[in-house]
Design a protein around this motif. Structure first.
Motif, mmCIF file in Angstrom:
data_model
loop_
_atom_site.group_PDB
_atom_site.id
_atom_site.type_symbol
_atom_site.label_atom_id
_atom_site.label_comp_id
_atom_site.label_asym_id
_atom_site.label_seq_id
_atom_site.Cartn_x
_atom_site.Cartn_y
_atom_site.Cartn_z
ATOM 1 N N ILE A 23 0.849 -1.202 0.000
ATOM 2 C CA ILE A 23 0.000 0.000 0.000
ATOM 3 C C ILE A 23 0.878 1.243 0.000
ATOM 4 N N GLY A 24 1.935 1.225 0.808
ATOM 5 C CA GLY A 24 2.875 2.347 0.840
ATOM 6 C C GLY A 24 3.508 2.598 -0.517
ATOM 7 N N GLU A 25 3.826 1.523 -1.218
ATOM 8 C CA GLU A 25 4.380 1.645 -2.575
ATOM 9 C C GLU A 25 3.382 2.360 -3.490
ATOM 10 N N GLY A 26 2.113 1.990 -3.382
ATOM 11 C CA GLY A 26 1.076 2.631 -4.194
ATOM 12 C C GLY A 26 0.911 4.102 -3.858
ATOM 13 N N ILE A 27 1.005 4.435 -2.586
ATOM 14 C CA ILE A 27 0.902 5.843 -2.159
ATOM 15 C C ILE A 27 2.039 6.657 -2.779
ATOM 16 N N LEU A 28 3.251 6.105 -2.736
ATOM 17 C CA LEU A 28 4.400 6.793 -3.335
ATOM 18 C C LEU A 28 4.226 6.945 -4.844
ATOM 19 N N GLN A 29 3.728 5.891 -5.504
ATOM 20 C CA GLN A 29 3.506 5.957 -6.956
ATOM 21 C C GLN A 29 2.521 7.060 -7.320
ATOM 22 N N ALA A 87 -8.573 4.896 5.872
ATOM 23 C CA ALA A 87 -8.936 3.581 5.329
ATOM 24 C C ALA A 87 -8.335 2.537 6.269
ATOM 25 N N ALA A 88 -8.751 1.281 6.080
ATOM 26 C CA ALA A 88 -8.226 0.191 6.901
ATOM 27 C C ALA A 88 -8.004 -1.038 6.035
ATOM 28 N N PHE A 89 -7.089 -1.890 6.501
ATOM 29 C CA PHE A 89 -6.730 -3.094 5.758
ATOM 30 C C PHE A 89 -6.264 -4.152 6.730
ATOM 31 N N GLY A 90 -6.159 -5.371 6.255
ATOM 32 C CA GLY A 90 -5.613 -6.405 7.111
ATOM 33 C C GLY A 90 -5.592 -7.765 6.461
ATOM 34 N N SER A 91 -4.795 -8.638 7.054
ATOM 35 C CA SER A 91 -4.776 -10.027 6.606
ATOM 36 C C SER A 91 -5.847 -10.781 7.383
ATOM 37 N N CYS A 92 -6.412 -11.766 6.722
ATOM 38 C CA CYS A 92 -7.559 -12.486 7.257
ATOM 39 C C CYS A 92 -7.370 -13.983 7.059
ATOM 40 N N LEU A 119 -12.165 4.620 1.295
ATOM 41 C CA LEU A 119 -12.167 3.344 0.576
ATOM 42 C C LEU A 119 -12.780 2.267 1.460
ATOM 43 N N ASP A 120 -13.377 1.269 0.827
ATOM 44 C CA ASP A 120 -13.820 0.099 1.566
ATOM 45 C C ASP A 120 -12.599 -0.601 2.142
ATOM 46 N N GLY A 121 -12.773 -1.290 3.248
ATOM 47 C CA GLY A 121 -11.666 -2.002 3.866
ATOM 48 C C GLY A 121 -11.084 -3.060 2.936
ATOM 49 N N LEU A 122 -9.781 -3.188 2.954
ATOM 50 C CA LEU A 122 -9.077 -4.179 2.140
ATOM 51 C C LEU A 122 -8.763 -5.390 3.002
ATOM 52 N N LYS A 123 -9.315 -6.536 2.615
ATOM 53 C CA LYS A 123 -9.101 -7.780 3.358
ATOM 54 C C LYS A 123 -8.438 -8.796 2.445
ATOM 55 N N ILE A 124 -7.267 -9.258 2.852
ATOM 56 C CA ILE A 124 -6.485 -10.211 2.077
ATOM 57 C C ILE A 124 -6.328 -11.485 2.902
ATOM 58 N N LYS A 133 -1.187 -8.593 -4.628
ATOM 59 C CA LYS A 133 -0.136 -7.586 -4.457
ATOM 60 C C LYS A 133 -0.462 -6.361 -5.298
ATOM 61 N N ASP A 134 -0.879 -6.588 -6.536
ATOM 62 C CA ASP A 134 -1.287 -5.479 -7.407
ATOM 63 C C ASP A 134 -2.488 -4.743 -6.811
ATOM 64 N N GLN A 135 -3.407 -5.500 -6.222
ATOM 65 C CA GLN A 135 -4.588 -4.908 -5.588
ATOM 66 C C GLN A 135 -4.176 -4.007 -4.420
ATOM 67 N N CYS A 136 -3.190 -4.432 -3.649
ATOM 68 C CA CYS A 136 -2.706 -3.639 -2.520
ATOM 69 C C CYS A 136 -2.059 -2.340 -3.010
ATOM 70 N N ILE A 137 -1.251 -2.431 -4.042
ATOM 71 C CA ILE A 137 -0.614 -1.241 -4.617
ATOM 72 C C ILE A 137 -1.688 -0.286 -5.131
ATOM 73 N N GLN A 138 -2.688 -0.827 -5.809
ATOM 74 C CA GLN A 138 -3.777 0.003 -6.326
ATOM 75 C C GLN A 138 -4.568 0.645 -5.181
ATOM 76 N N PHE A 139 -4.715 -0.068 -4.071
ATOM 77 C CA PHE A 139 -5.398 0.472 -2.896
ATOM 78 C C PHE A 139 -4.678 1.736 -2.420
ATOM 79 N N GLY A 140 -3.344 1.674 -2.365
ATOM 80 C CA GLY A 140 -2.560 2.846 -1.982
ATOM 81 C C GLY A 140 -2.721 3.990 -2.956
ATOM 82 N N ARG A 141 -2.676 3.679 -4.250
ATOM 83 C CA ARG A 141 -2.875 4.709 -5.280
ATOM 84 C C ARG A 141 -4.258 5.323 -5.154
#
Length: 148
Positions: A23-29, A87-92, A119-124, A133-141
Motif C-alpha cells: 500500500i505504501g508503494e502505491g501511495i508513493l507511486q 482507510a483500513a486493511f488487514g490479513s484475514c 475506501l472500503d476495507g481491504l481484506k487479504i 499484491k497489485d490490488q494492494c498497490i492500487q489500494f494505496g494509489r
C-alpha cells in the motif's frame, strides 16, 4: 508533492506488514509521501498530524483485534479525526466466521472519530498472491487519488 499519509499496522506473521508495504508503494507511486510504523512504535496522538491515515491489523481469534492493537484502539477515543482521510486493511483467514473483522472494527472507530472513510476495507487472506499484491498497490494509489 501531495500530503503525507501514515500507515500504522500490527503484524504477527508478516502478512499485514507486507500488505502495508505494498500500500505504501502505491501511495508513493501516486505522488504522496508516506510514513509507515508498527503499532508498537507509534503514539496515538500522531494520527492528528497526517492528512491521511491507514490502519492495518490482522484478525485474531474469533474476530478480534490483535492484543498489541488494543491499547492504541482505546486511546484513539481521545482524538478528533474530523476531515482526515482514512482507510483500513488487514490479513484475514476465510476459514473463520468473522473474516477480517479487525478491519471492520478499525473502520467503525475511524468513522466514530469523524475521519472520512475514502475506501472500503481491504481484506487479504493470509499472504497476498501476485494478483492481490497489485490490488494492494492500487489500494494505496486509490487512497491518494480519492483523498487529495
Amino acid at each position: 508533492m501531495k500530503g503525507t499519509c501514515l500507515i500504522v499496522y500490527a503484524s504477527m506473521t508478516g502478512n499485514t506488514e507486507e500488505i502495508a508495504n505494498l500500500i505504501g508503494e502505491g501511495i508513493l507511486q501516486a505522488g504522496a509521501a508516506v510514513d509507515q510504523k508498527d503499532i508498537l512504535e507509534v503514539d496515538v496522538k500522531e494520527l492528528s498530524n497526517y492528512e491521511g491515515i491507514l490502519l492495518g491489523a490482522y484478525t485474531w481469534g474469533d474476530g478480534d483485534l490483535p492484543d498489541e492493537f488494543l491499547d492504541f484502539y482505546e486511546e484513539m477515543d481521545s482524538l478528533d479525526l474530523t476531515g482526515i482521510r482514512s482507510a483500513a486493511f488487514g490479513s484475514c483467514d476465510s476459514s473463520y466466521e468473522h473474516r477480517g473483522r479487525a478491519v471492520d472494527l478499525l473502520l467503525t472507530k475511524l468513522s466514530e472519530l469523524g475521519a472520512d472513510i475514502v475506501l472500503d476495507g481491504l481484506k487479504i487472506d493470509m499472504a497476498p498472491t501476485s494478483a492481490e499484491k497489485d490490488q494492494c498497490i492500487q489500494f494505496g494509489r486509490s487512497f491518494v487519488e480519492s483523498s487529495y
